[in-house]
Design a protein around this motif. Structure first.
Motif, PDB file in Angstrom:
ATOM      1  N   HIS A   6       0.846  -1.192   0.000  1.00 15.34           N
ATOM      2  CA  HIS A   6       0.000   0.000   0.000  1.00 15.34           C
ATOM      3  C   HIS A   6       0.885   1.246   0.000  1.00 15.34           C
ATOM      4  CE1 HIS A   6      -0.041  -0.612   4.603  1.00 15.34           C
ATOM      5  NE2 HIS A   6       0.607   0.520   4.427  1.00 15.34           N
ATOM      6  N   GLY A  58      -8.210  -8.151   2.091  1.00 17.93           N
ATOM      7  CA  GLY A  58      -7.161  -7.887   1.094  1.00 17.93           C
ATOM      8  C   GLY A  58      -5.844  -7.662   1.809  1.00 17.93           C
ATOM      9  N   GLN A  62       0.380 -14.746  -2.519  1.00 17.09           N
ATOM     10  CA  GLN A  62       0.455 -13.898  -1.317  1.00 17.09           C
ATOM     11  C   GLN A  62       0.290 -14.738  -0.049  1.00 17.09           C
ATOM     12  OE1 GLN A  62      -2.370 -10.645  -1.876  1.00 17.09           O
ATOM     13  NE2 GLN A  62      -0.812  -9.430  -2.910  1.00 17.09           N
TER      14      GLN A  62
HETATM   15  C1  LIG Z   1      -3.019  -3.239  -3.069  1.00 12.43           C
HETATM   16  S1  LIG Z   1      -3.063  -4.803  -2.264  1.00 12.43           S
HETATM   17  C2  LIG Z   1      -3.190  -4.274  -0.567  1.00 12.43           C
HETATM   18  C3  LIG Z   1      -2.586  -5.281   0.369  1.00 12.43           C
HETATM   19  C4  LIG Z   1      -2.631  -4.948   1.836  1.00 12.43           C
HETATM   20  N1  LIG Z   1      -3.912  -4.398   2.244  1.00 12.43           N
HETATM   21  C5  LIG Z   1      -1.538  -4.010   2.232  1.00 12.43           C
HETATM   22  O1  LIG Z   1      -1.909  -2.949   2.677  1.00 12.43           O
HETATM   23  O2  LIG Z   1      -0.353  -4.332   2.139  1.00 12.43           O
HETATM   24  C6  LIG Z   1      -4.716  -5.372  -2.629  1.00 12.43           C
HETATM   25  C7  LIG Z   1      -5.107  -6.638  -1.911  1.00 12.43           C
HETATM   26  O3  LIG Z   1      -6.514  -6.826  -2.076  1.00 12.43           O
HETATM   27  C8  LIG Z   1      -6.757  -8.186  -2.352  1.00 12.43           C
HETATM   28  N2  LIG Z   1      -8.044  -8.320  -3.033  1.00 12.43           N
HETATM   29  C9  LIG Z   1      -8.416  -7.790  -4.219  1.00 12.43           C
HETATM   30  N3  LIG Z   1      -9.675  -8.180  -4.516  1.00 12.43           N
HETATM   31  C10 LIG Z   1     -10.102  -8.953  -3.502  1.00 12.43           C
HETATM   32  C11 LIG Z   1     -11.300  -9.673  -3.227  1.00 12.43           C
HETATM   33  N4  LIG Z   1     -12.333  -9.675  -4.081  1.00 12.43           N
HETATM   34  N5  LIG Z   1     -11.369 -10.369  -2.072  1.00 12.43           N
HETATM   35  C12 LIG Z   1     -10.337 -10.402  -1.200  1.00 12.43           C
HETATM   36  N6  LIG Z   1      -9.185  -9.757  -1.412  1.00 12.43           N
HETATM   37  C13 LIG Z   1      -9.059  -9.045  -2.544  1.00 12.43           C
HETATM   38  C14 LIG Z   1      -5.570  -8.607  -3.195  1.00 12.43           C
HETATM   39  O4  LIG Z   1      -5.445 -10.002  -3.242  1.00 12.43           O
HETATM   40  C15 LIG Z   1      -4.441  -7.905  -2.428  1.00 12.43           C
HETATM   41  O5  LIG Z   1      -4.061  -8.706  -1.347  1.00 12.43           O
END
Ligand SMILES: C[S@@+](CC[C@H](N)C(=O)[O-])C[C@H]1O[C@@H](n2cnc3c(N)ncnc32)[C@H](O)[C@@H]1O
Length: 264
Positions: A30, A70, A97
């Motif tokens: 992020h 996520g 991940q």
């Molecule tokens: C930009 S990363 C952010 C990761 C984490 N929140 C961080 O701050 O380091 C986006 C995350 O959202 C997850 N994600 C995207 N769509 C999702 C969904 N429909 N359900 C669960 N996770 C999701 C991705 O797999 C990824 O882990």
């Protein structure tokens, strides 16, 4: 606009790029939070600060059960679990991940410990009222049914508990541009919502919005990190990062929201 990405497409993108993103962003996936854009700080320090801004708003009590919607490579999940001595379940749609998170962090069921699971926020596999709070840092930007995800999160939360969202949004619908198209394609984004969309979805899903703050001025210096990574990665990939960095400054409609919502 091309076909919007599904969770499978988003997961496949993170299966390829999670390590590069995490190396570039201090172990997180992020953006950072800058108090002073002119001060030199490491990607890790500014990304840590962003997690803490979310944690302060969630402010969970010791021993509570929290959902990280996520969770990326798990660094945020662990930071929240250990700072507040709560149990955090981190979910992601990327198998890679989960592997990275499990290889680095021990899983457990006690306060201060974490668990990582492959799950889609739009189909949460948890019983009603099974969490005392939730947060989503830059994950709604990938979701093709944000209302459904909020309804699922609302269902699994205890009434009176909080959902904190940190995410990109648009001030107003944005004309298609080369810079925006590059973002959507590279990061598998789903057409970004306006601030009103986000607040309406939250209300429809059974939340009261307690606070909506735009923190784009604190986020924008992260473009420097993209540009620096572009130079160090080099080649075609590096060129893309450089274009993304200069494009971000052009996108005047792009905001970054920090939202505190309470499950009614
Ligand atoms: C930009 S990363 C952010 C990761 C984490 N929140 C961080 O701050 O380091 C986006 C995350 O959202 C997850 N994600 C995207 N769509 C999702 C969904 N429909 N359900 C669960 N996770 C999701 C991705 O797999 C990824 O882990």
């Amino acid at each position: 606009m091309a076909v919007e990405p599904t969770p499978a497409i988003v997961g496949a993108m993170y299966d390829c790029y999670s390590k590069i993103f995490a190396d570039m962003l201090g172990g997180y996936i992020h953006l950072g939070y800058w108090e002073d854009p002119n001060k030199h700080e490491t990607p890790e320090v500014v990304a840590d600060r962003m997690t803490l801004k979310v944690g302060e708003r969630l402010s969970p009590a010791r021993g509570q059960r929290i959902l990280d919607v996520g969770c990326g490579t798990g660094k945020t999940t662990v930071q929240i679990a250990t700072t507040y001595d709560v149990h955090v379940t981190g979910i992601t749609v990327s198998h890679h991940q989960i592997e990275l998170a499990q290889a680095k962090y021990e899983s457990g069921e006690n306060p201060g410990e974490v668990r990582f699971e492959f799950a889609n926020a739009m189909e949460l596999p948890y019983p009603d009222v099974s969490f005392d709070g939730a947060y989503a840092i830059e994950s709604f930007l990938h979701m093709n049914d944000r209302l459904r995800a909020m309804q699922h999160i609302s269902r699994v939360l205890r009434p009176g508990s909080r959902l904190i969202i940190a995410d990109l949004y648009l001030d107003r619908p944005c004309p298609e541009s080369k810079a925006m198209a590059l973002y959507y394609e590279m990061f598998k984004l789903v057409t970004l919502p306006t601030g009103d969309d986000l607040q309406n979805f939250l209300q429809l899903a059974g939340f009261k919005v307690l606070d909506f703050t735009d923190i784009r001025a604190n986020i924008l210096p992260s473009t420097k990190l993209l540009a620096e990574s572009g130079k160090s990665v080099g080649g075609e990939e590096g060129q893309k990062f450089l274009e993304l960095a200069s494009g971000l400054e052009e996108l005047k409609e792009l905001g970054y929201a920090l939202i505190t919502a309470e499950r009614i």
